[in-house]
Design a protein around this motif. Structure first.
Motif, PDB file in Angstrom:
ATOM      1  N   LYS A 199      18.516  28.034  28.607  1.00 11.60           N
ATOM      2  CA  LYS A 199      18.430  29.058  29.639  1.00 11.60           C
ATOM      3  C   LYS A 199      17.505  28.565  30.738  1.00 11.60           C
ATOM      4  O   LYS A 199      16.469  27.967  30.465  1.00 11.60           O
ATOM      5  N   GLU A 255      23.312  38.959  30.275  1.00  9.51           N
ATOM      6  CA  GLU A 255      22.511  39.399  29.129  1.00  9.51           C
ATOM      7  C   GLU A 255      21.462  38.340  28.803  1.00  9.51           C
ATOM      8  O   GLU A 255      21.738  37.147  28.828  1.00  9.51           O
ATOM      9  N   GLY A 256      20.225  38.774  28.523  1.00 13.07           N
ATOM     10  CA  GLY A 256      19.154  37.852  28.195  1.00 13.07           C
ATOM     11  C   GLY A 256      18.371  37.360  29.400  1.00 13.07           C
ATOM     12  O   GLY A 256      17.504  36.512  29.269  1.00 13.07           O
TER      13      GLY A 256
END
Length: 162
Positions: A39, A50-51
């Motif tokens: 990420k 999401e996240g």
């Protein structure tokens, strides 16, 4: 026209990106490898996946041509401190907020919220206690209002006349 837009986007997101990058570098050992996909900070049209948390918002019709013309900057969740546009993500608690429409656009009235990860603050030992986690193993504590210095005199002595 296009160069002005690029300059505006760079001026808006470069300082934000640098701060987030520094915060991200400071918290790398804390983050767990939950997926094989690394990420990283990213910009996308519409909303963050999401996240990720939204840390910057701007209108960019020239870049976001399909659908929502909103360009957002997204950072992965997991850092101890986050400054996000709108409300804190799940697992974080608000420690302050301000109105910064230049960074957050019209989303939630341009509100920029400072968030702290909840699970980290529970596991950090009190540095004054030598690694002990307080409470419960703090030992006896001083009575409130009792300091290390003796109390001042209740009356001042009269000065001696010479």
């Amino acid at each position: 026209m296009m160069t002005r837009l690029v300059q505006r986007i760079v001026r808006t997101f470069l300082p934000v990106g640098l701060v987030v990058l520094l915060l991200g570098l400071c918290t790398l050992p804390v983050q767990a490898d939950e997926s094989s996909e690394p990420k990283s900070i990213r910009k996308t049209c519409g909303a963050c996946p999401e996240g990720y948390a939204t840390t910057g918002v701007t209108e960019a019709k020239e870049i976001c041509k399909d659908g929502d013309p909103t360009l957002v900057q997204c950072v992965p969740l997991g850092a101890n401190l986050l400054s996000v546009c709108g409300s804190c993500p799940e697992g974080y608690r608000e420690i302050g907020n301000s109105t910064v429409p230049a960074r957050c656009g019209n989303r939630d009235g341009g509100r920029l919220t400072q968030c702290q990860l909840e699970k980290l603050e529970l596991n950090l030992p009190d540095p004054a206690q030598g690694g002990k986690i307080c409470p419960p193993d703090c030992g006896s504590t001083a009575t409130p209002g009792q300091g290390a210095l003796p109390p001042p005199p209740k009356y001042l002595p009269t000065p001696e006349k010479k």
